[in-house]
Design a protein around this motif. Structure first.
Motif, PDB file in Angstrom:
ATOM      1  N   SER A 229       0.693  -1.873   0.067  1.00  0.00           N
ATOM      2  CA  SER A 229       0.253   0.296   0.272  1.00  0.00           C
ATOM      3  C   SER A 229       0.528   1.375   0.055  1.00  0.00           C
ATOM      4  N   VAL A 230       1.992   1.343   0.387  1.00  0.00           N
ATOM      5  CA  VAL A 230       2.628   1.885   1.271  1.00  0.00           C
ATOM      6  C   VAL A 230       3.143   2.914  -0.480  1.00  0.00           C
ATOM      7  N   LEU A 231       4.073   1.347  -1.246  1.00  0.00           N
ATOM      8  CA  LEU A 231       4.573   1.917  -2.827  1.00  0.00           C
ATOM      9  C   LEU A 231       3.755   2.270  -3.298  1.00  0.00           C
ATOM     10  N   GLN A 232       2.147   1.555  -3.541  1.00  0.00           N
ATOM     11  CA  GLN A 232       1.233   2.235  -4.181  1.00  0.00           C
ATOM     12  C   GLN A 232       0.566   3.714  -4.506  1.00  0.00           C
ATOM     13  N   ARG A 233       1.029   3.813  -2.934  1.00  0.00           N
ATOM     14  CA  ARG A 233       0.690   5.341  -2.498  1.00  0.00           C
ATOM     15  C   ARG A 233       1.254   6.173  -3.214  1.00  0.00           C
ATOM     16  N   LYS A 234       3.084   6.310  -2.898  1.00  0.00           N
ATOM     17  CA  LYS A 234       3.817   7.018  -2.930  1.00  0.00           C
ATOM     18  C   LYS A 234       4.224   6.874  -4.341  1.00  0.00           C
ATOM     19  N   ARG A 235       3.909   6.284  -5.922  1.00  0.00           N
ATOM     20  CA  ARG A 235       4.563   5.528  -6.374  1.00  0.00           C
ATOM     21  C   ARG A 235       3.320   6.838  -7.493  1.00  0.00           C
ATOM     22  N   GLN A 236       1.898   7.051  -7.141  1.00  0.00           N
ATOM     23  CA  GLN A 236       0.690   7.331  -7.804  1.00  0.00           C
ATOM     24  C   GLN A 236       0.388   9.421  -6.788  1.00  0.00           C
ATOM     25  N   GLU A 237       2.034   9.695  -5.716  1.00  0.00           N
ATOM     26  CA  GLU A 237       2.026  10.535  -5.498  1.00  0.00           C
ATOM     27  C   GLU A 237       2.733  11.120  -6.581  1.00  0.00           C
ATOM     28  N   TYR A 238       4.350  10.574  -6.872  1.00  0.00           N
ATOM     29  CA  TYR A 238       5.373  10.988  -7.645  1.00  0.00           C
ATOM     30  C   TYR A 238       4.265  11.120  -8.947  1.00  0.00           C
ATOM     31  N   PHE A 239       3.898  10.018  -9.615  1.00  0.00           N
ATOM     32  CA  PHE A 239       2.848  11.031 -10.414  1.00  0.00           C
ATOM     33  C   PHE A 239       2.293  11.411 -10.704  1.00  0.00           C
ATOM     34  N   GLY A 240       1.560  12.192  -9.609  1.00  0.00           N
ATOM     35  CA  GLY A 240       1.001  13.529  -9.353  1.00  0.00           C
ATOM     36  C   GLY A 240       1.535  14.713  -9.445  1.00  0.00           C
ATOM     37  N   PHE A 241       2.649  14.499  -8.498  1.00  0.00           N
ATOM     38  CA  PHE A 241       3.803  15.543  -9.011  1.00  0.00           C
ATOM     39  C   PHE A 241       4.211  15.893 -10.275  1.00  0.00           C
ATOM     40  N   ILE A 242       4.459  14.451 -11.482  1.00  0.00           N
ATOM     41  CA  ILE A 242       4.866  15.123 -12.943  1.00  0.00           C
ATOM     42  C   ILE A 242       3.487  15.825 -13.289  1.00  0.00           C
ATOM     43  N   ILE A 339      10.448   2.017 -11.214  1.00  0.00           N
ATOM     44  CA  ILE A 339      11.537   2.320 -11.216  1.00  0.00           C
ATOM     45  C   ILE A 339      11.852   3.476 -10.961  1.00  0.00           C
ATOM     46  N   GLU A 340      11.334   4.401 -11.866  1.00  0.00           N
ATOM     47  CA  GLU A 340      10.911   6.450 -11.781  1.00  0.00           C
ATOM     48  C   GLU A 340      10.937   6.423 -10.394  1.00  0.00           C
ATOM     49  N   ALA A 341       9.665   5.789  -9.861  1.00  0.00           N
ATOM     50  CA  ALA A 341       9.490   6.893  -9.036  1.00  0.00           C
ATOM     51  C   ALA A 341       9.857   6.033  -7.114  1.00  0.00           C
ATOM     52  N   ASP A 342      10.186   5.249  -7.347  1.00  0.00           N
ATOM     53  CA  ASP A 342      11.386   4.484  -6.565  1.00  0.00           C
ATOM     54  C   ASP A 342      12.643   5.164  -6.611  1.00  0.00           C
ATOM     55  N   SER A 343      13.064   5.177  -7.657  1.00  0.00           N
ATOM     56  CA  SER A 343      14.348   6.038  -7.384  1.00  0.00           C
ATOM     57  C   SER A 343      14.210   7.549  -7.112  1.00  0.00           C
ATOM     58  N   PHE A 344      13.324   8.056  -7.117  1.00  0.00           N
ATOM     59  CA  PHE A 344      12.998   9.251  -6.880  1.00  0.00           C
ATOM     60  C   PHE A 344      12.569   9.576  -5.342  1.00  0.00           C
ATOM     61  N   TRP A 345      11.726   8.333  -4.842  1.00  0.00           N
ATOM     62  CA  TRP A 345      11.786   8.502  -3.953  1.00  0.00           C
ATOM     63  C   TRP A 345      13.232   8.055  -2.491  1.00  0.00           C
ATOM     64  N   CYS A 346      13.974   7.330  -3.115  1.00  0.00           N
ATOM     65  CA  CYS A 346      14.688   7.102  -2.573  1.00  0.00           C
ATOM     66  C   CYS A 346      16.380   7.656  -2.763  1.00  0.00           C
ATOM     67  N   MET A 347      16.413   8.650  -4.019  1.00  0.00           N
ATOM     68  CA  MET A 347      17.095  10.145  -3.963  1.00  0.00           C
ATOM     69  C   MET A 347      16.885  10.915  -3.434  1.00  0.00           C
ATOM     70  N   SER A 348      15.231  11.381  -2.543  1.00  0.00           N
ATOM     71  CA  SER A 348      15.153  12.418  -1.792  1.00  0.00           C
ATOM     72  C   SER A 348      15.456  12.107  -0.223  1.00  0.00           C
ATOM     73  N   LYS A 349      15.802  11.031  -0.111  1.00  0.00           N
ATOM     74  CA  LYS A 349      15.133   9.929   1.589  1.00  0.00           C
ATOM     75  C   LYS A 349      17.024  10.531   1.610  1.00  0.00           C
ATOM     76  N   LEU A 350      18.455   9.565   0.372  1.00  0.00           N
ATOM     77  CA  LEU A 350      19.345  10.267   0.896  1.00  0.00           C
ATOM     78  C   LEU A 350      19.747  11.735   0.942  1.00  0.00           C
ATOM     79  N   LEU A 351      19.272  12.642  -0.495  1.00  0.00           N
ATOM     80  CA  LEU A 351      19.470  14.383   0.086  1.00  0.00           C
ATOM     81  C   LEU A 351      19.371  15.115   1.418  1.00  0.00           C
ATOM     82  N   ASP A 352      18.078  14.287   2.128  1.00  0.00           N
ATOM     83  CA  ASP A 352      17.440  14.654   3.036  1.00  0.00           C
ATOM     84  C   ASP A 352      18.526  14.681   4.009  1.00  0.00           C
TER      85      ASP A 352
END
Length: 497
Positions: A229-242, A339-352
């Protein structure tokens, strides 16, 4: 001194074909401007004073040094071309005629050199008897004898030691045992993150690296039931940003950001991956959305490199072959979106955890470079004094180490292995990286002390020979960094948070 003119003419003639180049560092092209370091910049056109005998000439600034050497040190194939020409000029008929005149029954009377010549002639005789359809193979063999041996190209993400990162060769018993430990740990209803960190510190098997990275970065919860459920929500959230922001990339306020991202991506490595149109599009979206959502820093060169390890690791969820030989566009659209959404969120966690590296004037990097200088002065005073003697500022080479997390110094396979430990180590990217950089610098102690001028040191430090490194070298580097962390824990006090 009479040969100086000839040397100068040599470099001018061969400026485009000279080994070992310093190029502009894409992602971190120049350190921040420091008025103290640049006060004595020599005006363009002025010739430097002649070198004092016995004392190496010192460039006063990094910019001056770079301008002097920017047209040289390109890797070329002059040696190969000369050897190939020599091979082509070999008169096979003469060799054959000589071979036919040899009395092979009297070989025992010949000296060793004559014996070698006879053997060579015999080999030429055998090769000449090959059928016409083997001419290509004969030419290739002839060239192999004529040219120097070169080591094989190591895959972009190679299987080394314990951690498989490419392909599916048969695992050793130890590898299979480690993989089973990871699978058992990840199969539970609630993953013990502390135990996962302990297992991951020495490397993560390729088969479970994607899920392990998502857990260690904090992108996924430890509770297995909540993950989907977290994966689905975060992936939808990323493409909402797009949908919300990406169309604004050509607006007046954002076009400079998008243009810089568009310029930087083709400069990244590995080219075989990032130059694929589908990959370029994905990277552009990830970096632009991150910049829009983080106005305090926006997009800064160097951030672009941090996408690649996550992207490659998450691609391996869907493929078995080596990534450099894989057409990413052949993946299903759903897989590409994941792959795109997961890469975005993990990179964001690193940069935080390291965002002060990329805010105005990049204060985080400047503090880390200063801490590195202090640490090295305590670890290896000889190396530190040697750098001071030839006026090499740590900022001139270590800025890139901090800005790009050593990604420009190590092959991607080594970066991925390094990040296994960074994500397992508390404050791995923000703090432990300092000790890795110190261990990395001292690793080249012998080579550093052999250089006797500013130019030689800078060329070495920006072109360290790590092309054929694998997991074994990275593991040694990490072990030394871990030792330094405890032995010199009080060194960079002003750097700790």
């Amino acid at each position: 001194m009479s040969s100086d003119g000839n040397k100068k003419q040599f470099w001018k003639r061969n400026a485009a074909k000279v080994p070992g180049s310093i190029q502009h560092v894409y992602g971190a092209q120049h350190p921040p401007f420091d008025p103290l370091l640049h006060a004595n910049l020599i005006k363009a056109g002025n010739k430097p004073p002649p070198a004092t005998p016995g004392k190496p000439k010192k460039a006063t600034t990094f910019q001056e040094f770079e301008s002097i050497t920017s047209d040289a040190w390109d890797v070329g194939d002059d040696d190969d071309e000369l050897l190939a020409m020599a091979a082509q000029n070999l008169n096979i008929e003469v060799v054959m005629e000589t071979a036919n005149k040899v009395n092979y029954f009297k070989l025992h009377r010949l000296n060793p050199l004559d014996v070698c010549l006879c053997v060579y002639a015999a080999l030429i005789s055998l090769i000449s008897l090959l059928p016409p359809d083997a001419a290509g193979e004969r030419a290739a063999l002839h060239r192999q004898r004529s040219l120097p041996h070169r080591p094989p190209v190591i895959p972009l993400v190679a299987r080394m030691a314990d951690q498989n990162t490419s392909g599916t060769p048969a695992m050793t018993e130890r590898e299979a045992s480690r993989l089973d430990k990871f699978k058992q740990l990840l199969a539970g209803p609630n993953t013990d993150l502390d135990e996962l960190r302990k297992l991951s510190w020495s490397g993560i098997p390729r088969q479970v690296r994607p899920i392990a990275w998502k857990l260690l970065s904090g992108y996924l919860p430890a509770n297995a039931e909540r993950r989907e459920s977290v994966l689905q929500r975060k992936r939808q959230e990323y493409f909402g940003f797009i949908q919300q922001y990406y169309d604004s990339r050509n607006d007046e306020h954002h076009q400079d950001t998008y243009r810089q991202i568009h310029i930087d991506i083709p400069r990244m490595s590995p080219e075989s991956l990032v130059l694929q149109p589908k990959v370029t599009e994905i990277f552009e979206r990830i970096l632009f959305i991150w910049a829009i959502r983080h106005p305090a820093s926006g997009y800064v060169q160097g951030i672009n490199d941090l996408v690649t390890p996550f992207f490659v690791v998450f691609v391996f969820e869907y493929i078995e072959e080596e990534v450099e030989n894989f057409d990413v566009s052949s993946l299903q659209e759903e897989a590409l979106r994941n792959i795109e959404a997961d890469s975005f969120w993990c990179m964001s966690k690193l940069l935080d955890g390291i965002q002060d590296n990329y805010t105005f004037a990049q204060p985080g990097i400047q503090k880390k470079v200063k801490a590195l200088e202090e640490l090295v002065s305590r670890i290896d005073e000889s190396v530190h004094r040697h750098m001071q003697q030839y006026e090499v500022e740590y900022l001139q080479f270590a800025f890139r180490w901090m800005n790009n997390l050593l990604m420009r110094e190590l092959p991607l396979r080594c970066t991925i292995r390094l990040w296994d430990t960074y994500q397992a180590e508390p404050e791995g990217f923000s703090h432990f990286h300092l000790y890795v950089c110190a261990a990395f610098l001292v690793r080249w102690r012998k080579e550093i002390l052999e250089e006797r001028d500013f130019q030689g040191l800078m060329i070495l430090l920006q072109n360290l020979p790590t092309m054929h490194w694998g997991n074994e070298e990275v593991s040694v580097l990490l072990a030394e960094a871990y030792r330094l962390k405890f032995a010199f824990a009080d060194a960079p006090n002003h750097y700790k948070r």
